[in-house]
Scaffold this active site. Structure first.
Site, mmCIF file in Angstrom:
data_model
loop_
_atom_site.group_PDB
_atom_site.id
_atom_site.type_symbol
_atom_site.label_atom_id
_atom_site.label_comp_id
_atom_site.label_asym_id
_atom_site.label_seq_id
_atom_site.Cartn_x
_atom_site.Cartn_y
_atom_site.Cartn_z
ATOM 1 N N THR A 272 0.023 4.446 1.783
ATOM 2 C CA THR A 272 -0.025 5.236 3.005
ATOM 3 C C THR A 272 0.087 4.113 3.994
ATOM 4 O O THR A 272 -0.077 3.049 4.168
ATOM 5 C CB THR A 272 -1.434 5.495 3.386
ATOM 6 N N ASP B 225 0.994 -1.085 0.038
ATOM 7 C CA ASP B 225 -0.119 0.063 0.007
ATOM 8 C C ASP B 225 0.797 1.247 -0.054
ATOM 9 O O ASP B 225 2.014 1.095 0.247
ATOM 10 C CB ASP B 225 -0.893 0.038 1.394
ATOM 11 N N ASP C 253 -1.060 -1.363 6.463
ATOM 12 C CA ASP C 253 -1.196 -0.928 8.062
ATOM 13 C C ASP C 253 -2.740 -0.502 8.258
ATOM 14 O O ASP C 253 -2.926 -0.620 9.781
ATOM 15 C CB ASP C 253 -0.517 -0.007 8.461
#
Length: 785
Positions: A306, A304, A537
């Protein structure tokens, strides 16, 4: 907001301190099962009670009865191996247990009107849980208050669609909150909770669930089948040849002990255990031990943006008005203040605004979710507003053009729009753009170097993010990721598996990816034959992490991602991944090296036993001879090789490759030993002790030459290791004390030279059986082909 039917517990106040104390006193507490690592007793039993220990223990008893004490030296090795295995595994267990406590999920409970974060073991029956996005539900409960609470139960049911929970519904342990907020009263805890009943093996320290261990177990099964009949044949032949059971038994024990690769399982366990400890020093928690070797096998890494490429800490850069008649500041402040569990975007907006939300009262709200990519709220006469992804909320070309310019610079942009009214969870119609909110997320300083590492190692990195394709592409491009300038909007991807696979093979960066699409992308890559790791996350990454071959969660991320991942980067730094890959490659490469050594010994012991039996001659070794040979050519060097650095790429076919090396090499070693021994016995004036010494010398020379092949490439320290073992062997051959202890008597010079010549010829032939090496860092497409 829906409120539950009247309950014995007020959802706003929860239990009182006295209520909690009373429940603790009567045992109504959440007795959490201990981390599912092996207990001390299980570790001791697993290392002591093995089939090879049983076999060698029986041989030890027999040799203590019939032979001199020197021939029982292998018993010292047996005990040392067992103790080392126990100590190393206990060390790894302590390390895992400590790190597991750091990543254990927590829960928010409401007591005396105050919300507090507590460990799961502190929860009592009837406690009120406060549930927010990203929270893992750790006990079962009944919803008291729901503000569009959405719970993902895929880890329990396999269904990926979030379930909307209203007052009175049950929430189950093992699920996690993806949107909305709520409060639930605890109804079942401890062993009675749903997850505890169906998922006892969620986290386990294990040395068996791995391809490497499976391959070794398979090889050891073959060895076990072969040892028993070969040992029986050897004993019968020695009894017929020597005519006495004591020397016959001594020869049979010598051959049988040599057939047992007793150190192979030990070194595999040690290599894994040391990997756990080394990674723990780098603040990396390995929740499932095979993940160490699994990450070394990956050829695709999905990440990902972010929290992985960027730090995940958004800051408000500016607000660009699209409607001069409306001041967006108070609206945005109200939206940020109205959400009890704001996401990163709303937190950044709230922190960056000086405007006040005074007078703005929420009448209805739709919380943000990764699937919708927008949130909304109604503030009575002050209107209804929606905030979300610009390309989801509008198709106005001028507005999207402005968004594109910001996105091209790597910024995140969200659109504030006014709507006539909310329409439940559906996107409201009549949206009027009011302002663009421009946010920035700082790129991790280690991201570019980490991406470069994976590129050099032939691992393809694919970015799959929920952000705008332009934003994701701009950040990936700034980090030097290949193909980042061709970012794909995932909303246009086909659901067909073949079409999705084709898109993933030809592109590297994807934006506007939903959680379900992330999961589908992982599955498509796996179906195409790739070994896939997924990092993330956020709660929207949990499904993909669960399905990936290796799930890697940031320690700073949501409880849900840490719960499903095999590896947790406790410091949340992307640059820890190369060290994990390096440990996996060290384990894989070095265990293959040591497997070649130990199984070559097994093969030459079996072949030599068969040859001696057919020829009807005395076995050329005493047990102490093979202990000496095994120590200098296998046992001591294998410990150094098993723990040495290694950057070799994983190559499939471990079992076949080991057998292709060890069978011919073992046959050659046995043939050389047999020839050297027979040559010595036919040489006039050579005694039995001298003939046996010739066999020891020949096999030691061959063993050292095989060690030099297995240890290749021979850098400085590996070459020093080989020479040191050779020097140790020479010392044993020439010192009077060791000659007496090991029953050695050097033969005449001509026999010495002949044995060296036989060993050299064997080494030349063995070079033809070295497995073909492939260069480290082969590009991903070459590997995939």
């Amino acid at each position: 907001m829906d409120t539950a039917r009247r309950s014995a517990v007020d959802p706003a106040r929860g239990l009182s301190a006295s209520d909690v104390a009373a429940r603790v006193e009567r045992g109504d507490v959440n007795r959490v099962p201990p981390p599912n690592t092996r207990t001390v007793e299980q570790i001791v039993r697993a290392n002591v009670f093995t089939r090879f220990n049983a076999l060698l223990g029986a041989m030890l008893v027999l040799i203590l009865i019939v032979g001199p004490l020197q021939d029982a030296l292998f018993g010292v090795v047996l005990v040392a191996n067992t103790l080392i295995g126990i100590v190393q595994e206990l060390r790894a267990k302590r390390t895992l247990d400590r790190l597991t406590l750091l990543t254990a999920p927590t829960a928010t409970v409401v007591r005396d009107g105050e919300a507090a974060r507590v460990a799961p073991a502190a929860i009592v029956r009837d406690d009120v849980l406060d549930l927010e996005p990203g929270d893992q539900v750790v006990v079962d409960g009944e919803v008291l208050v729901s503000d569009r609470l959405e719970v993902d139960e895929s880890l329990l049911t396999g269904e990926s669609e979030p379930v909307i929970k209203a007052a009175g519904d049950r929430v189950l342990s093992g699920s996690f909150v993806v949107a909305g907020t709520g409060r639930a009263q605890v109804s079942a805890l401890g062993a009675d909770a749903y997850a505890a009943r169906i998922a006892e093996d969620a986290r386990r320290f294990t040395l068996t669930r791995s391809e490497l261990r499976s391959g070794i177990d398979r090889i050891l099964k073959y060895v076990t089948w072969a040892i028993v009949p070969t040992a029986a044949l050897l004993f019968v032949s020695q009894y017929r040849t020597l005519g006495a059971w004591r020397p016959a038994l001594s020869g049979a024990v010598a051959g049988t002990v040599a057939m047992v690769p007793e150190g192979l399982v030990l070194l595999t366990s040690i290599a894994f255990s040391v990997a756990v400890v080394r990674l723990a020093r780098r603040r990396v928690l390995v929740q499932e031990l095979p993940a160490v070797e699994g990450l070394a096998r990956i050829d695709v890494l999905c990440i990902d943006k972010t929290g992985t490429l960027t730090e995940g800490k958004l800051t408000l850069e500016r607000i660009e008005r699209l409607d001069d008649g409306i001041d967006p500041g108070p609206v945005l402040a109200a939206l940020a203040a109205s959400d009890p569990a704001p996401n990163a975007t709303l937190r950044a907006i709230g922190d960056g605004l000086a405007a006040s939300a005074t007078g703005w009262t929420v009448e209805d709200a739709v919380p943000f979710s990764s699937a919708r990519k927008w949130s909304a709220a109604t503030f009575g006469d002050l209107g209804a507003w929606v905030l979300g992804a610009p390309d989801v909320l509008t198709d106005d070309t001028d507005t999207l053009g402005k968004v594109a310019r910001h996105a091209d610079a790597g910024a995140r942009v969200v659109l504030l729009a006014r709507v006539p009214a909310l329409a439940g969870d559906a996107l409201p119609d009549g949206r009027t753009p009011v302002a663009l909110v421009v946010l920035s997320d700082r790129v991790r300083p280690d991201a570019a170097e980490t991406l470069r590492y994976f590129d050099e190692q032939g691992v393809r990195v694919t970015v799959i993010s929920g952000d705008s394709p332009a934003t994701v592409g701009a950040i990936a491009s700034s980090l030097g990721l290949a193909g980042a300038d061709e970012a794909v909007d995932a909303r246009g991807l086909s659901e067909d598996l073949d079409a999705l696979t084709e898109a993933l093979e030809s592109h590297h960066v994807f934006g506007r990816v939903t959680p379900q699409q992330k999961r589908a992308m992982v599955s498509a890559l796996q179906a195409a034959g790739h070994t896939v790791a997924m990092t993330g996350d956020g709660v929207n990454d949990a499904l993909a992490l669960k399905d990936a071959d290796i799930g890697v969660a940031m320690g700073t991320g949501a409880d849900a991602t840490r719960a499903v991942a095999q590896i947790v980067l406790l410091d949340g730094t992307f640059d820890a991944l190369p060290s994990v890959v390096g440990e996996g490659r060290r384990v894989l490469g070095n265990i293959e090296r040591t497997s070649n050594l130990y199984l070559t010994k097994t093969v030459y012991a079996m072949v030599l036993s068969l040859a001696v039996g057919v020829a009807g001659i005395a076995f050329p070794f005493l047990p102490r001879h093979l202990t000496l040979i095994g120590a200098v050519t296998i046992g001591i060097p294998s410990f150094f090789l098993a723990l040495a650095p290694s950057a070799e790429r994983f190559r499939p076919g471990f079992v076949g490759r080991v057998l292709r090396f060890t069978i011919p090499t073992g046959v050659l070693a046995a043939t050389a030993t047999f020839l050297g021994y027979r040559l010595a016995t036919h040489e006039p004036g050579v005694t039995t002790v001298q003939a046996r010494t010739t066999a020891v010398m020949t096999l030691t020379f061959v063993g050292l030459l095989v060690l030099s092949i297995v240890a290749a490439p021979l850098n400085r320290w590996r070459l020093a290791l080989v020479w040191a073992m050779g020097a140790l062997a020479v010392v044993a051959f020439v010192l009077p004390a060791t000659q007496t202890f090991f029953a050695l008597d050097p033969p005449p010079l001509t026999v010495w030279l002949a044995s060296i010549g036989i060993a050299a010829l064997t080494w030349t032939l063995a070079r033809f059986f070295v497995p073909e090496e492939r260069p480290v860092g082969t590009r991903w497409r070459d590997e995939a082909a």
